[in-house]
Design a protein around this motif. Structure first.
Motif: not given
Length: 277
Positions: A214-229, A237-246
């Protein structure tokens, strides 16, 4: 996205895009821009106020100028896959006939990698439409071991993520999930049984049972998903993959003594010994 008139077969296109084959045959009904806006805002409000049920979320949306009834709020919560911390929606209920397993992690101290893995699904908004992300996380290190995207919440993409994690990282002693039909399905649990992995499932309404993911969802949404469209699934897939690598390789965690998940996972003495063996 999938091109049904392309020379490549649909199955081949799905493999290239890392989409489950069954999901590409599903033709979703168009979703209006207003509904997509509501769904995204509901997801954001849920992260800010995880205790809020449909009644409170309706009032919060009305305060922001949305004209929406409680029945529609409940319907959209189900579609997004969110719930108040005290209540599970239909998306987390097992299908009829699916076995529910007991929660095995109460008072268990997690001391090493591959002791406990957890899985969950989350809604991901795009510029037009939405998709679902499934992720498998090692509880000790918070490392994301595998992930998949899908346009539906079927079990196929969850099984693909599980098979990949097992192939790349060995197997855990305990595997934890919620009681969603994807994870109680015979096809999914048979993979765990095949590997002789203990199956653990969150108690009804026990949102803290899977708190690390649940904490991971919060992190990836605030730091990646909500900053993108994201314009489409390949871009997501490419952007989320890059974030998960980071996230795995470079993002330090205070709970890990400021190590990264990759450092905590790979540098643990027991994990090194197991890998050497």
């Amino acid at each position: 996205m999938i091109d049904r008139n392309h020379d490549l077969s649909i199955s081949r296109q799905a493999k290239v895009l890392s989409l489950s084959r069954s999901s590409v045959y599903y033709r979703p009904r168009p979703v209006s821009a207003e509904t997509l806006k509501l769904m995204r805002r509901l997801d954001e409000l849920h992260l800010e106020h995880p205790f809020a049920g449909s009644r409170m979320l309706q009032q919060l949306l009305k305060a922001e100028g949305f004209d929406i009834g409680r029945r529609r709020v409940r319907s959209l919560m189900k579609r997004v896959g969110i719930e108040a911390i005290y209540r599970r929606p239909n998306t987390s209920k097992p299908a009829v006939g699916h076995k529910i397993y007991p929660y095995l992690l109460r008072d268990v101290e997690v001391l090493r990698p591959n002791q406990v893995w957890a899985i969950d699904i989350s809604y991901i908004p795009m510029a037009k439409g939405f998709i679902y992300l499934v992720a498998i996380i090692d509880w000790y290190s918070r490392r994301v071991l595998s992930w998949r995207l899908s346009i539906t919440m079927e079990a196929d993409f969850c099984i693909e993520a599980l098979e990949e994690a097992l192939a790349k990282h060995g197997k855990p002693e305990i595997f934890n999930s919620d009681q969603g039909s994807q994870f109680t399905s015979i096809d999914f649990t048979d993979v765990l049984k095949r590997e002789d992995i203990k199956i653990s499932m969150d108690g009804k309404g026990a949102w803290r049972d899977n708190i690390f993911i649940e904490r991971f969802w919060r992190t990836i949404k605030y730091e990646e998903v909500y900053l993108k469209a994201y314009a489409n699934v390949p871009e997501a897939r490419q952007s989320i993959g890059q974030y998960i690598t980071f996230y795995n390789l470079k993002r330090p965690h205070s709970s890990l003594d400021w190590n990264t998940p990759d450092q905590a996972y790979c540098n643990h003495p027991q994990h090194i010994n197991q890998a050497a063996a």
